[in-house]
Design a protein around this motif. Structure first.
Motif, PDB file in Angstrom:
ATOM      1  N   UNK A 100       0.825  -1.207   0.000  1.00 48.60           N
ATOM      2  CA  UNK A 100       0.000   0.000   0.000  1.00 48.60           C
ATOM      3  C   UNK A 100       0.865   1.265   0.000  1.00 48.60           C
ATOM      4  N   UNK A 101       1.937   1.250   0.778  1.00 53.42           N
ATOM      5  CA  UNK A 101       2.848   2.397   0.808  1.00 53.42           C
ATOM      6  C   UNK A 101       3.516   2.591  -0.557  1.00 53.42           C
ATOM      7  N   UNK A 102       3.978   1.494  -1.159  1.00 49.52           N
ATOM      8  CA  UNK A 102       4.637   1.581  -2.463  1.00 49.52           C
ATOM      9  C   UNK A 102       3.671   2.075  -3.534  1.00 49.52           C
ATOM     10  N   UNK A 103       2.419   1.640  -3.457  1.00 47.33           N
ATOM     11  CA  UNK A 103       1.426   2.101  -4.427  1.00 47.33           C
ATOM     12  C   UNK A 103       1.177   3.600  -4.285  1.00 47.33           C
ATOM     13  N   UNK A 111       3.380   5.818  -3.170  1.00 51.90           N
ATOM     14  CA  UNK A 111       4.558   6.493  -3.707  1.00 51.90           C
ATOM     15  C   UNK A 111       4.589   6.415  -5.234  1.00 51.90           C
ATOM     16  N   UNK A 112       4.167   5.299  -5.773  1.00 51.46           N
ATOM     17  CA  UNK A 112       4.147   5.150  -7.235  1.00 51.46           C
ATOM     18  C   UNK A 112       3.170   6.132  -7.875  1.00 51.46           C
ATOM     19  N   UNK A 113       2.004   6.318  -7.261  1.00 54.61           N
ATOM     20  CA  UNK A 113       1.009   7.234  -7.820  1.00 54.61           C
ATOM     21  C   UNK A 113       1.471   8.685  -7.786  1.00 54.61           C
ATOM     22  N   UNK A 168      10.598   3.178  -7.001  1.00 56.67           N
ATOM     23  CA  UNK A 168      10.035   2.964  -5.664  1.00 56.67           C
ATOM     24  C   UNK A 168      10.770   1.830  -4.962  1.00 56.67           C
ATOM     25  N   UNK A 169      11.094   0.783  -5.694  1.00 50.76           N
ATOM     26  CA  UNK A 169      11.779  -0.375  -5.098  1.00 50.76           C
ATOM     27  C   UNK A 169      13.164   0.002  -4.585  1.00 50.76           C
ATOM     28  N   UNK A 170      13.842   0.895  -5.278  1.00 54.65           N
ATOM     29  CA  UNK A 170      15.198   1.273  -4.875  1.00 54.65           C
ATOM     30  C   UNK A 170      15.232   2.078  -3.581  1.00 54.65           C
ATOM     31  N   UNK A 171      14.077   2.548  -3.132  1.00 52.09           N
ATOM     32  CA  UNK A 171      14.012   3.301  -1.869  1.00 52.09           C
ATOM     33  C   UNK A 171      13.846   2.399  -0.653  1.00 52.09           C
ATOM     34  N   UNK A 172      13.800   1.066  -0.864  1.00 56.79           N
ATOM     35  CA  UNK A 172      13.588   0.145   0.252  1.00 56.79           C
ATOM     36  C   UNK A 172      14.683   0.211   1.317  1.00 56.79           C
ATOM     37  N   UNK A 173      15.979   0.274   0.956  1.00 51.96           N
ATOM     38  CA  UNK A 173      17.008   0.348   2.012  1.00 51.96           C
ATOM     39  C   UNK A 173      16.830   1.550   2.925  1.00 51.96           C
ATOM     40  N   UNK A 174      16.475   2.698   2.380  1.00 54.25           N
ATOM     41  CA  UNK A 174      16.259   3.887   3.196  1.00 54.25           C
ATOM     42  C   UNK A 174      14.989   3.749   4.032  1.00 54.25           C
ATOM     43  N   UNK A 175      13.965   3.106   3.449  1.00 53.84           N
ATOM     44  CA  UNK A 175      12.706   2.930   4.169  1.00 53.84           C
ATOM     45  C   UNK A 175      12.881   2.009   5.374  1.00 53.84           C
ATOM     46  N   UNK A 176      13.780   1.034   5.275  1.00 49.29           N
ATOM     47  CA  UNK A 176      14.008   0.110   6.387  1.00 49.29           C
ATOM     48  C   UNK A 176      14.541   0.835   7.627  1.00 49.29           C
ATOM     49  N   UNK A 177      15.283   1.907   7.435  1.00 53.50           N
ATOM     50  CA  UNK A 177      15.820   2.653   8.574  1.00 53.50           C
ATOM     51  C   UNK A 177      14.707   3.331   9.368  1.00 53.50           C
ATOM     52  N   UNK A 216       6.783  -4.906  -4.037  1.00 55.85           N
ATOM     53  CA  UNK A 216       6.761  -3.655  -4.796  1.00 55.85           C
ATOM     54  C   UNK A 216       6.592  -3.947  -6.288  1.00 55.85           C
ATOM     55  N   UNK A 217       7.275  -4.977  -6.781  1.00 54.55           N
ATOM     56  CA  UNK A 217       7.184  -5.307  -8.195  1.00 54.55           C
ATOM     57  C   UNK A 217       5.800  -5.823  -8.583  1.00 54.55           C
ATOM     58  N   UNK A 218       5.017  -6.220  -7.573  1.00 58.56           N
ATOM     59  CA  UNK A 218       3.653  -6.667  -7.859  1.00 58.56           C
ATOM     60  C   UNK A 218       2.817  -5.543  -8.473  1.00 58.56           C
ATOM     61  N   UNK A 219       3.165  -4.301  -8.198  1.00 60.69           N
ATOM     62  CA  UNK A 219       2.443  -3.164  -8.784  1.00 60.69           C
ATOM     63  C   UNK A 219       2.534  -3.225 -10.302  1.00 60.69           C
ATOM     64  N   UNK A 220       3.734  -3.477 -10.804  1.00 56.66           N
ATOM     65  CA  UNK A 220       3.913  -3.558 -12.252  1.00 56.66           C
ATOM     66  C   UNK A 220       3.116  -4.717 -12.845  1.00 56.66           C
TER      67      UNK A 220
END
Length: 424
Positions: free
Chosen positions: A31-34, A36-38, A54-63, A80-84
């Motif tokens: 839901x968060x990735x969707x 950000x994608x929109x 959006x997927x490349x922001x996962x390492x920063x989001x984990x912090x 995240x790739x499920x959106x595509x």
């Protein structure tokens, strides 16, 4: 070819809680990735580039979101790739004439699975009793789980497992789908196929299948399950929405739906397996199911039969068993007589075809199956005589196969019929 068998999992109570926690965490990430994608403009790259952004922001989001560190990295990436994938599937539906909207926020009831890709899992087939195995999943709520699995069928030869999808069904049961790649068997050359080793299938409503050999296979009788579904559904409608009693009754309704679905799929798989192993080529009508369902009259029976699902299963078994599965134009197969080609219009309730030109009479569905076979032979390019196979088929009467015999014993009547035909 890709092969994805589905196995039942038997997690403990604590393991169920960990699986549910992981599933819900992955749902929240989706839901968060969707969201950000929109927010990314449509002209800011292709669909793949925007999703990967959006997927490349996962390492920063984990912090900031520490719960994500307790979930395996490829599971988060796949979410995240499920959106595509979902957007591409919506595009396919739109191209087929369906009205589609946009992707929406997923509730806990709508998001039921998470996927491991390439690593983070291990299938140990040597542990446990016969027909059992152990599925090890890494970082499920920060722990490694060893979940018993029912190995109802062994996996074919494969190099490695590509993906493992863990899913919770509406009934509350957990399943694991194992995706592997296997060698696709080579289909027989068209020039080497004998017309006698092919079959045409007419898909109907009164009977599920009528083939060009004169065999009629009955539909599944799901009247008892349908009556129980109506009772359970009425009981559900009287419960307060999302109360404890409603949740219990909701699972009962889901169990009836699952039982009906499993029966129908098992029935179709057994029939598809038989036809693709007994013949070198199978010809079937390319039905426009969408328009047929939208037309008035008998819509529930048409939907329950599941023609398109059966054709999809038939193609899958065709690839697995090295059998040609060819779809042909269905228009006119019931009107055109297979012997002389003269068309005769008749209402649906007339089940016998009588040709006004040559006077020959034949069962309506059998005649359609012969036309399907003739068109399939022409489309595939199999060399055959100009005459229709109806001459060889009229020597015997139509034989009816009960759906119960197919479900309970794996089509014994069909196997006996094939063995008898070979001996003759």
């Amino acid at each position: 070819m890709e092969y994805s068998p589905k196995y039942r999992l038997f997690p403990t109570t604590e393991q169920r809680k960990s699986l549910d926690w992981t599933r819900d965490t992955v749902r929240q990430l989706y839901n968060h990735a969707l969201h950000e994608f929109n927010r990314i403009p449509a002209d800011d790259g292709t669909l793949r580039q925007r999703v990967w952004q959006v997927r490349d922001d996962l390492p920063q989001l984990k912090q900031q979101w520490t719960d994500l560190t307790k979930v395996y990295s490829t599971v988060l990436q796949k979410a995240v790739e499920r959106i595509r994938t979902n957007i591409q599937n919506l595009g396919k539906l739109k191209s087929n004439g369906y009205d589609v909207g946009s992707l929406n926020w997923k509730s806990p009831r709508d998001f039921r699975s998470f996927t491991y890709r390439q690593s983070g899992f291990e299938l140990d087939k040597k542990s446990g009793p016969t027909n059992r195995a152990i599925l090890r999943l890494t970082k499920v709520r920060g722990e490694t789980l060893e979940i018993p699995l029912r190995l109802h069928r062994d996996l074919p030869e494969y190099n490695d497992i590509k993906e493992v999808t863990v899913k919770k069904e509406p009934t509350g049961a957990w399943y694991a789908s194992v995706c592997i790649s296997t060698d696709t068997p080579e289909k027989p050359d068209v020039n080497d196929i004998d017309a006698a080793d092919t079959v045409g299938l007419d898909l109907g409503i009164c009977n599920f299948i009528h083939d060009s050999e004169g065999c009629s296979i009955e539909r599944l009788d799901l009247s008892d399950e349908r009556e129980r579904l109506e009772r359970e559904q009425r009981s559900l409608s009287r419960k307060q929405y999302e109360s404890n009693n409603w949740e219990k009754q909701y699972k009962r309704v889901a169990e009836v739906h699952a039982r009906m679905s499993h029966k129908k799929r098992d029935y179709k798989h057994k029939l598809a397996h038989f036809y693709t192993t007994a013949y070198d080529a199978v010809f079937v009508e390319n039905l426009d199911v969408k328009s047929m369902l939208e037309a008035g009259g008998n819509a529930r029976n048409k939907a329950e039969v599941g023609w398109r699902d059966f054709i999809t299963i038939l193609k899958h078994h065709g690839r697995k068993n090295a059998c040609h599965v060819v779809e042909v134009e269905p228009r006119g197969t019931t009107k055109e007589y297979a012997e002389c080609g003269v068309e005769t219009a008749k209402p649906l309730w007339v089940r016998q075809h009588s040709c006004p030109s040559c006077g020959f009479e034949l069962d309506r569905d059998w005649n359609a199956a012969l036309n399907v076979k003739s068109r399939g032979l022409d489309k595939l390019g199999v060399v055959h005589s100009e005459g229709t196979p109806v001459e060889t088929a009229t020597a015997v009467d139509t034989r009816s196969v009960s759906a119960r015999r197919v479900v309970e014993a794996g089509s014994p009547y069909l196997k006996e019929r094939t063995a008898q035909a070979v001996s003759e």
